[in-house]
Design a protein around this motif. Sequence first.
Motif, PDB file in Angstrom:
ATOM      1  N   ALA A  13       7.382   8.949  10.845  1.00  0.00           N
ATOM      2  CA  ALA A  13       6.603   7.665  11.026  1.00  0.00           C
ATOM      3  C   ALA A  13       5.805   7.656   9.014  1.00  0.00           C
ATOM      4  CB  ALA A  13       5.349   9.456  11.710  1.00  0.00           C
ATOM      5  N   VAL A  14       5.301   6.381   9.446  1.00  0.00           N
ATOM      6  CA  VAL A  14       4.894   6.328   8.404  1.00  0.00           C
ATOM      7  C   VAL A  14       3.566   6.126   8.063  1.00  0.00           C
ATOM      8  CG1 VAL A  14       4.123   4.397   6.827  1.00  0.00           C
ATOM      9  CG2 VAL A  14       6.258   4.465   7.738  1.00  0.00           C
ATOM     10  N   VAL A  15       2.836   7.476   7.448  1.00  0.00           N
ATOM     11  CA  VAL A  15       0.965   8.069   7.404  1.00  0.00           C
ATOM     12  C   VAL A  15       0.861   8.027   6.134  1.00  0.00           C
ATOM     13  CG1 VAL A  15       2.286   8.930   9.376  1.00  0.00           C
ATOM     14  CG2 VAL A  15       2.116  10.407   7.054  1.00  0.00           C
ATOM     15  N   THR A  16      -0.794   8.568   5.888  1.00  0.00           N
ATOM     16  CA  THR A  16      -1.060   8.714   5.135  1.00  0.00           C
ATOM     17  C   THR A  16      -0.937   9.319   4.181  1.00  0.00           C
ATOM     18  OG1 THR A  16      -2.974   9.251   5.505  1.00  0.00           O
ATOM     19  CG2 THR A  16      -3.748   7.135   5.542  1.00  0.00           C
ATOM     20  N   LEU A  49      -1.831  14.845  14.480  1.00  0.00           N
ATOM     21  CA  LEU A  49      -1.528  15.056  13.873  1.00  0.00           C
ATOM     22  C   LEU A  49      -2.388  14.201  12.648  1.00  0.00           C
ATOM     23  CD1 LEU A  49       0.221  17.753  12.866  1.00  0.00           C
ATOM     24  CD2 LEU A  49      -1.979  17.854  12.805  1.00  0.00           C
ATOM     25  N   GLY A  50      -2.322  12.719  13.442  1.00  0.00           N
ATOM     26  CA  GLY A  50      -2.950  11.633  12.220  1.00  0.00           C
ATOM     27  C   GLY A  50      -1.460   9.701  13.102  1.00  0.00           C
ATOM     28  N   ALA A  51      -0.609  10.258  12.648  1.00  0.00           N
ATOM     29  CA  ALA A  51       0.636   9.387  13.068  1.00  0.00           C
ATOM     30  C   ALA A  51      -0.016   8.743  13.923  1.00  0.00           C
ATOM     31  CB  ALA A  51       1.917  10.116  13.031  1.00  0.00           C
ATOM     32  N   THR A  52       0.234   6.809  13.695  1.00  0.00           N
ATOM     33  CA  THR A  52      -0.276   5.941  14.433  1.00  0.00           C
ATOM     34  C   THR A  52       0.613   5.084  15.224  1.00  0.00           C
ATOM     35  OG1 THR A  52      -0.188   4.543  13.036  1.00  0.00           O
ATOM     36  CG2 THR A  52      -2.588   4.885  13.301  1.00  0.00           C
ATOM     37  N   GLY A  53       1.807   6.027  15.444  1.00  0.00           N
ATOM     38  CA  GLY A  53       3.283   5.470  15.248  1.00  0.00           C
ATOM     39  C   GLY A  53       4.571   6.005  15.312  1.00  0.00           C
ATOM     40  N   HIS A  54       5.949   6.139  15.897  1.00  0.00           N
ATOM     41  CA  HIS A  54       7.036   7.270  15.422  1.00  0.00           C
ATOM     42  C   HIS A  54       8.247   5.969  15.181  1.00  0.00           C
ATOM     43  CE1 HIS A  54       6.594   7.306  19.604  1.00  0.00           C
ATOM     44  NE2 HIS A  54       7.894   8.481  19.208  1.00  0.00           N
ATOM     45  N   SER A  84      -3.196  -1.067   6.622  1.00  0.00           N
ATOM     46  CA  SER A  84      -3.651  -0.802   7.478  1.00  0.00           C
ATOM     47  C   SER A  84      -3.587  -0.155   9.018  1.00  0.00           C
ATOM     48  CB  SER A  84      -5.260  -0.978   8.120  1.00  0.00           C
ATOM     49  OG  SER A  84      -4.662  -2.474   8.642  1.00  0.00           O
ATOM     50  N   LYS A  85      -2.014  -0.824   9.161  1.00  0.00           N
ATOM     51  CA  LYS A  85      -1.427  -0.245  10.939  1.00  0.00           C
ATOM     52  C   LYS A  85      -1.185   1.239  10.662  1.00  0.00           C
ATOM     53  CE  LYS A  85       1.565  -2.377  12.274  1.00  0.00           C
ATOM     54  NZ  LYS A  85       1.422  -2.530  13.885  1.00  0.00           N
ATOM     55  N   VAL A  89       0.650  -1.517   0.050  1.00  0.00           N
ATOM     56  CA  VAL A  89      -0.033  -0.032  -0.248  1.00  0.00           C
ATOM     57  C   VAL A  89       0.796   1.064  -0.259  1.00  0.00           C
ATOM     58  CG1 VAL A  89      -2.273   1.286   1.364  1.00  0.00           C
ATOM     59  CG2 VAL A  89      -1.617  -1.037   1.310  1.00  0.00           C
ATOM     60  N   PRO A  90       0.308   2.311  -0.853  1.00  0.00           N
ATOM     61  CA  PRO A  90       1.411   3.708  -0.878  1.00  0.00           C
ATOM     62  C   PRO A  90       0.974   4.176  -0.090  1.00  0.00           C
ATOM     63  CG  PRO A  90      -0.224   3.587  -2.588  1.00  0.00           C
ATOM     64  CD  PRO A  90      -0.562   2.423  -1.733  1.00  0.00           C
ATOM     65  N   HIS A  91       2.073   5.320   0.700  1.00  0.00           N
ATOM     66  CA  HIS A  91       2.196   5.240   2.243  1.00  0.00           C
ATOM     67  C   HIS A  91       2.975   6.519   1.760  1.00  0.00           C
ATOM     68  CE1 HIS A  91      -1.240   3.554   3.886  1.00  0.00           C
ATOM     69  NE2 HIS A  91      -0.880   3.893   4.676  1.00  0.00           N
ATOM     70  N   ARG A  92       3.826   7.478   3.549  1.00  0.00           N
ATOM     71  CA  ARG A  92       5.181   8.524   2.464  1.00  0.00           C
ATOM     72  C   ARG A  92       5.461   8.403   4.025  1.00  0.00           C
ATOM     73  NH1 ARG A  92       6.023  12.024  -1.249  1.00  0.00           N
ATOM     74  NH2 ARG A  92       5.624  14.229  -0.700  1.00  0.00           N
ATOM     75  N   LEU A  93       6.164   8.825   4.533  1.00  0.00           N
ATOM     76  CA  LEU A  93       7.549   8.366   5.117  1.00  0.00           C
ATOM     77  C   LEU A  93       7.448   9.898   5.828  1.00  0.00           C
ATOM     78  CD1 LEU A  93       9.504   6.929   7.784  1.00  0.00           C
ATOM     79  CD2 LEU A  93      11.249   6.957   5.391  1.00  0.00           C
TER      80      LEU A  93
END
Length: 105
Positions: A59-62, A28-33, A96-97, A4-8
């Motif tokens: 952080a890997v996020v949308t 702002l929405g990150a679920t981890g770091h 989804s993580k 799945v494409p995301h942004r680092l």
Amino acid sequence: MQTVPHRLVTIIAERGVRDRLLDAVHQLGATGHTISDVQGEGSRGGRAVRGGPSVKIEAVVTRPVAEQIAAHVAERYFAHHSVIVYLQDVEVLRGSKYAPHNQGA
């Protein structure tokens, strides 16, 4: 195996703003770091920071969350702190993580 494409989002900053940056990244929405102590040299030359090295927050996020984090850091920290932000496209497994609040893919 499907990715799945995301942004680092990578933030390198002076240690003194670490906790505020971490709070903002999560608000702002990150679920981890991931956080690391780092040292280096940039366009302003080498830098000795009292209290230890700089920190690197990843952080890997949308994509929308990445843009919000980058804008927030630029607006609030660039003028008065030693900080840099860069964004990279990444492909992740278990996408989804990394969705805000662990929802969606």
